[in-house]
Enzyme design. Structure first.
Site, PDB file in Angstrom:
ATOM      1  N   GLU A 244       1.793   2.578   3.774  1.00  0.00           N
ATOM      2  CA  GLU A 244       1.237   3.772   3.128  1.00  0.00           C
ATOM      3  C   GLU A 244       2.193   4.949   3.232  1.00  0.00           C
ATOM      4  O   GLU A 244       1.760   6.101   3.357  1.00  0.00           O
ATOM      5  CB  GLU A 244      -0.158   4.148   3.684  1.00  0.00           C
ATOM      6  CG  GLU A 244      -0.951   4.997   2.687  1.00  0.00           C
ATOM      7  CD  GLU A 244      -2.390   5.296   3.100  1.00  0.00           C
ATOM      8  OE1 GLU A 244      -2.797   4.945   4.220  1.00  0.00           O
ATOM      9  OE2 GLU A 244      -3.094   5.896   2.278  1.00  0.00           O
TER      10      GLU A 244
ATOM     11  N   ALA B  35      -4.303   8.627  -3.442  1.00  0.00           N
ATOM     12  CA  ALA B  35      -5.716   8.302  -3.235  1.00  0.00           C
ATOM     13  C   ALA B  35      -6.561   9.554  -3.057  1.00  0.00           C
ATOM     14  O   ALA B  35      -7.659   9.672  -3.611  1.00  0.00           O
ATOM     15  CB  ALA B  35      -5.863   7.386  -2.026  1.00  0.00           C
ATOM     16  N   SER B  36      -6.065  10.508  -2.271  1.00  0.00           N
ATOM     17  CA  SER B  36      -6.884  11.698  -1.993  1.00  0.00           C
ATOM     18  C   SER B  36      -7.086  12.532  -3.246  1.00  0.00           C
ATOM     19  O   SER B  36      -8.046  13.303  -3.338  1.00  0.00           O
ATOM     20  CB  SER B  36      -6.236  12.543  -0.897  1.00  0.00           C
ATOM     21  OG  SER B  36      -4.970  13.001  -1.324  1.00  0.00           O
TER      22      SER B  36
ATOM     23  N   TYR C 297     -11.420   7.817   5.570  1.00  0.00           N
ATOM     24  CA  TYR C 297     -10.675   6.605   5.196  1.00  0.00           C
ATOM     25  C   TYR C 297     -11.059   5.437   6.117  1.00  0.00           C
ATOM     26  O   TYR C 297     -11.385   4.335   5.672  1.00  0.00           O
ATOM     27  CB  TYR C 297      -9.166   6.833   5.302  1.00  0.00           C
ATOM     28  CG  TYR C 297      -8.516   7.566   4.145  1.00  0.00           C
ATOM     29  CD1 TYR C 297      -9.235   8.442   3.343  1.00  0.00           C
ATOM     30  CD2 TYR C 297      -7.164   7.396   3.855  1.00  0.00           C
ATOM     31  CE1 TYR C 297      -8.624   9.113   2.289  1.00  0.00           C
ATOM     32  CE2 TYR C 297      -6.546   8.061   2.802  1.00  0.00           C
ATOM     33  CZ  TYR C 297      -7.282   8.920   2.026  1.00  0.00           C
ATOM     34  OH  TYR C 297      -6.663   9.580   0.987  1.00  0.00           O
TER      35      TYR C 297
ATOM     36  N   HIS D 282       0.826  -1.203   0.000  1.00  0.00           N
ATOM     37  CA  HIS D 282       0.000   0.000   0.000  1.00  0.00           C
ATOM     38  C   HIS D 282       0.862   1.256   0.000  1.00  0.00           C
ATOM     39  O   HIS D 282       1.277   1.748   1.053  1.00  0.00           O
ATOM     40  CB  HIS D 282      -0.924  -0.039   1.235  1.00  0.00           C
ATOM     41  CG  HIS D 282      -1.924   1.074   1.311  1.00  0.00           C
ATOM     42  ND1 HIS D 282      -2.827   1.179   2.359  1.00  0.00           N
ATOM     43  CD2 HIS D 282      -2.194   2.115   0.493  1.00  0.00           C
ATOM     44  CE1 HIS D 282      -3.596   2.236   2.179  1.00  0.00           C
ATOM     45  NE2 HIS D 282      -3.230   2.831   1.060  1.00  0.00           N
TER      46      HIS D 282
ATOM     47  N   HIS E 248      -5.626   0.371   5.922  1.00  0.00           N
ATOM     48  CA  HIS E 248      -5.599   1.018   7.239  1.00  0.00           C
ATOM     49  C   HIS E 248      -5.995   0.003   8.313  1.00  0.00           C
ATOM     50  O   HIS E 248      -6.852   0.270   9.162  1.00  0.00           O
ATOM     51  CB  HIS E 248      -6.515   2.252   7.268  1.00  0.00           C
ATOM     52  CG  HIS E 248      -6.421   3.055   6.003  1.00  0.00           C
ATOM     53  ND1 HIS E 248      -7.437   3.125   5.101  1.00  0.00           N
ATOM     54  CD2 HIS E 248      -5.394   3.768   5.478  1.00  0.00           C
ATOM     55  CE1 HIS E 248      -7.050   3.854   4.054  1.00  0.00           C
ATOM     56  NE2 HIS E 248      -5.818   4.262   4.255  1.00  0.00           N
TER      57      HIS E 248
ATOM     58  N   HIS F   9       1.112   5.158  -2.219  1.00  0.00           N
ATOM     59  CA  HIS F   9       0.573   6.062  -3.243  1.00  0.00           C
ATOM     60  C   HIS F   9       1.667   7.047  -3.662  1.00  0.00           C
ATOM     61  O   HIS F   9       2.535   7.396  -2.870  1.00  0.00           O
ATOM     62  CB  HIS F   9      -0.624   6.863  -2.701  1.00  0.00           C
ATOM     63  CG  HIS F   9      -1.726   6.019  -2.157  1.00  0.00           C
ATOM     64  ND1 HIS F   9      -2.498   5.209  -2.946  1.00  0.00           N
ATOM     65  CD2 HIS F   9      -2.203   5.862  -0.890  1.00  0.00           C
ATOM     66  CE1 HIS F   9      -3.403   4.597  -2.188  1.00  0.00           C
ATOM     67  NE2 HIS F   9      -3.239   4.957  -0.944  1.00  0.00           N
TER      68      HIS F   9
ATOM     69  N   HIS G 254     -10.589   1.676  -1.301  1.00  0.00           N
ATOM     70  CA  HIS G 254      -9.944   2.901  -0.811  1.00  0.00           C
ATOM     71  C   HIS G 254     -10.716   4.116  -1.303  1.00  0.00           C
ATOM     72  O   HIS G 254     -10.799   4.368  -2.495  1.00  0.00           O
ATOM     73  CB  HIS G 254      -8.496   2.954  -1.324  1.00  0.00           C
ATOM     74  CG  HIS G 254      -7.584   3.795  -0.488  1.00  0.00           C
ATOM     75  ND1 HIS G 254      -7.866   5.108  -0.168  1.00  0.00           N
ATOM     76  CD2 HIS G 254      -6.408   3.501   0.106  1.00  0.00           C
ATOM     77  CE1 HIS G 254      -6.876   5.575   0.581  1.00  0.00           C
ATOM     78  NE2 HIS G 254      -5.987   4.638   0.772  1.00  0.00           N
TER      79      HIS G 254
END
Lengths: 343, 343
Positions: B285, B72-73, B194, B6, B224, B8, B178
Site C-alpha cells: 500500500e 481509497a480515502s 480500515y 495493493h 491490511h 492507490h 476496502h
C-alpha cells in the site's frame, strides 16, 4: 498467584435472564409491574453456576483469582432508557457482589456502568461509587459505544466522558473498555464488534494530546489482546510518528494496558514480543466468547495460560508481572486487599 | 517477478483534487457548472507524480508491478448522490487507465466502484464492465460501508450484493474489500475504520453458509493483513467450531485472501505462520497510510518486502507464491496478460 483480569458472569442462573425479560416487557407494556426489584436467586444456585464452570476452570488451569464483572453482551446499554440501565446495572452488580462474598478468594468485582445512549457519563458516577465504596469493587467496564454498534457517542477522549474519569481517578480504579452486544447487523458481537471496539478505542487514545495530561493516573485496559493493535504495532507507531504525536507513542503506555485474551499461541507470541511486558495483564475471558476445544491442541481455545507458559522468551520475573504484578499495579484496590491478607 | 497487489494513486496531480472540489461545489450551488467533464492533466504531470513516489519505491525496493487503484480515502462514497459517485469514479478510473497505459510494465488497474449509500450495488455493474472490458482492469475495490463509518448497508453476504458478484464472476475478477474515509468521529480512517472493516468483512463471510456455494469462484482479498483476523486466528477457528460452521472454516480460504500490509516484522511473522501461504498476496500500500521511516530499523514502515525476505521459515517456492503466484491465481486476467508477454 495468578490473576485473571477479565471474566464475566456468563453462567448466571436463569432467573437473571427471566428478570431481564420481565423488566423489558415492562417497557412495552407499562401496566406490568416487576414482582420484586431483583431476581430471587439462592446462594446454592450461585454456587452451582460457578462450580461447574469458572471455578472448575480455575482449578484445572491453575489460576487463582478472577476479576469478575457482569456478562458484557447482556449489558445492552442501547435497550430501554437510562432508568432501565440503572436498574439493570444495579441488579447485575449486586449479583457479582454476592459471588465475591461467597468466594472471596476466587473472585473480585468490577462493575457494569449504567450507561445509556446520549446520556452523559456523569450519570454513571453514583453507581461506580456505590460499587467501589460499598461493594468493594476494584474497577469498571466502560462501553465506548452504548448505542450497540452505531457508534454515536463522542470519542473516549472527549470531555463528555470527563466526569466519569474524575471519579475513576478519585477512587483510583481503572476501566476495561468493553462494548456490549451489537444491534448493527454488520457486526457480529464477539467476532467483529468486540475486536473493532478495542482497535477503535486505542486509536482514539492515540489521537489525544490532552486526556492523559488532564488525568495522568487514569488507566484503561484494552481487552481481547488489544483488538488489532499489537498485530499492527508498526502501523500505530508509524501513524504516531507521521502525526508527530506529542507526547510520543510510548508514553501512552503509562495509561493503556492490554489483556491476553488471544486464543492461539502465535497471537500470544506476537503480543508478548511487541507490547512491553509491563503493559500486559493475564486474562482468559472464560467462560466467554469461545467455549470449545481446539482440535489441534486438545485444549480449550480460551486456556490462555497454556500459551503464556509456552513462551520461552519470557523470564520468570516477566511471567510473574503478566500473571500478578501488573494487575496489582493497575488495580491498586486489589493490591491493598491482597496485602491485607498477607499476600 | 514481484507483484504488489495493493497500491492507490495517492500522489495524483493536484488537478484531480481541484476537480473534485468543483464537483462537490456544484452540489451546494447547482448554478455552478464544471468547465470540463474531467480534470486536465498532462502525461508529464502523471509521470512526475509517479517517478518520485511509487516508481522510485518500486526500483528501490525491488518490486515490479503494482495492482493500482484510485485513492481509497478519496472514494468518499458517502458524499453526494449516486450520480456524483458515478462521475467521480469514472474520472478516477480513467486516470488509473492513463497511468497503466504510460507504464504498462509497472501498473495494472483495479477500479473504484460508483457505490452510494442505500443504492443497490447493481448500479456498479456498468462501470465495472467498462473498466474490465474497455480499460483492461483486472479487479475492483468493494466498499462494505459506503456510508463512511455508519455501517448502514447489509452485510456483504446479503443478496443485496449479488448482482455485482454475478458480474465479478462472469468477468472473473476479484474484489479487494476496502472502505473509504470515515465521517464518524469515533473512527480514525487508517487507524481504525480500515482495520475494523477488514475484521468485520471477514466475520461476515465466516457467518455465511450460502455465499460461496452460490458463487464458488467469487474471490475477495482482505487488505491490511486481514485486519485483526490473523492475530485472532484462534478466536475465529473457535467461533466457527462453536457455531458448527458448514462448510468448515478452512473451506472459506478457497475464496478469501489476505494481503501483507502489516508494517512490522512480528506482524508478518504471525501472518505467514497462521494463514496458509496460498492465501497470502504480497502488498505494501505504498504510498499510503504510513509514510515514515521506522527509527528502529532505518527503513520505511511500509517496505513490507523487507519483512517477508526476513522470514526464514518460508521456502523459496512459498515466497514465490506470496510474491507472484497467488496474485496470478487470484487475478486470472493479470496472469493472462503476463503470459501474453511471455512472463
Amino acid at each position: 498467584m495468578i490473576i485473571d483480569c477479565h471474566g464475566h458472569y456468563t453462567t448466571a442462573p436463569r432467573e437473571l435472564e427471566l428478570f431481564r425479560d420481565r423488566q423489558l416487557a415492562g417497557l412495552a407494556d407499562p401496566s406490568r409491574k416487576l414482582a420484586a426489584p431483583a431476581p430471587e436467586i439462592s446462594d446454592d444456585q450461585i454456587r452451582e453456576s460457578l462450580e461447574k464452570a469458572q471455578l472448575r476452570f480455575q482449578r484445572e488451569r491453575g489460576t487463582d483469582l478472577t476479576i469478575f464483572s457482569p456478562r458484557a453482551s447482556a449489558m445492552a446499554h442501547h435497550v430501554g432508557t437510562a432508568a432501565t440501565s440503572r436498574h439493570w446495572s444495579r441488579v447485575c452488580n449486586d449479583l457479582i457482589h454476592r459471588v465475591c462474598t461467597l468466594y472471596p478468594d476466587n473472585f473480585v468485582g468490577v462493575c457494569q456502568l449504567p450507561q445509556s445512549p446520549g446520556v452523559a457519563p456523569a450519570d454513571c458516577v453514583e453507581e461506580l461509587e456505590r460499587c467501589v465504596t460499598e461493594l468493594g469493587f476494584i474497577g469498571c467496564n466502560l462501553n465506548p459505544d452504548p448505542s450497540g454498534g452505531w457508534w454515536k457517542e463522542p470519542p473516549l477522549t472527549d470531555r463528555w466522558w470527563y466526569p466519569l474519569y474524575e471519579k475513576m481517578v478519585e477512587l483510583d480504579v481503572p476501566a476495561m473498555i468493553h462494548v456490549s452486544s451489537s444491534c448493527n447487523p454488520c457486526f457480529h458481537a464477539t467476532g467483529a464488534h468486540y475486536i473493532n471496539a478495542d482497535t477503535t478505542a486505542f486509536m482514539q487514545l492515540l489521537l489525544s494530546r490532552d486526556l492523559f495530561k488532564d488525568f495522568p493516573t487514569l488507566r484503561f485496559i484494552i481487552p481481547h489482546g488489544g483488538g488489532a493493535v499489537p498485530y499492527h504495532w508498526g502501523r500505530y507507531r508509524g501513524l504516531a510518528l507521521d502525526m508527530k504525536r506529542e507526547p510520543p507513542f510510548e508514553k501512552l503506555l503509562d495509561n493503556v494496558f492490554f489483556d491476553t485474551c488471544v486464543y492461539h499461541l502465535p497471537g500470544i507470541e506476537l503480543l508478548t514480543k511487541v507490547v512491553p511486558v509491563d503493559n500486559i495483564l493475564f486474562a482468559s475471558e472464560m467462560v466467554g466468547a469461545v467455549r470449545g476445544i481446539d482440535p489441534d491442541t486438545g485444549h480449550h481455545f480460551d486456556d490462555t495460560k497454556r500459551y503464556i507458559d509456552q513462551i520461552d522468551a519470557l523470564s520468570e520475573t516477566e511471567r510473574h508481572r503478566i500473571y500478578e504484578g501488573n494487575a496489582r499495579r493497575v488495580f491498586p484496590r486489589l493490591d491493598a486487599r491482597l496485602k491485607e491478607r498477607g499476600m
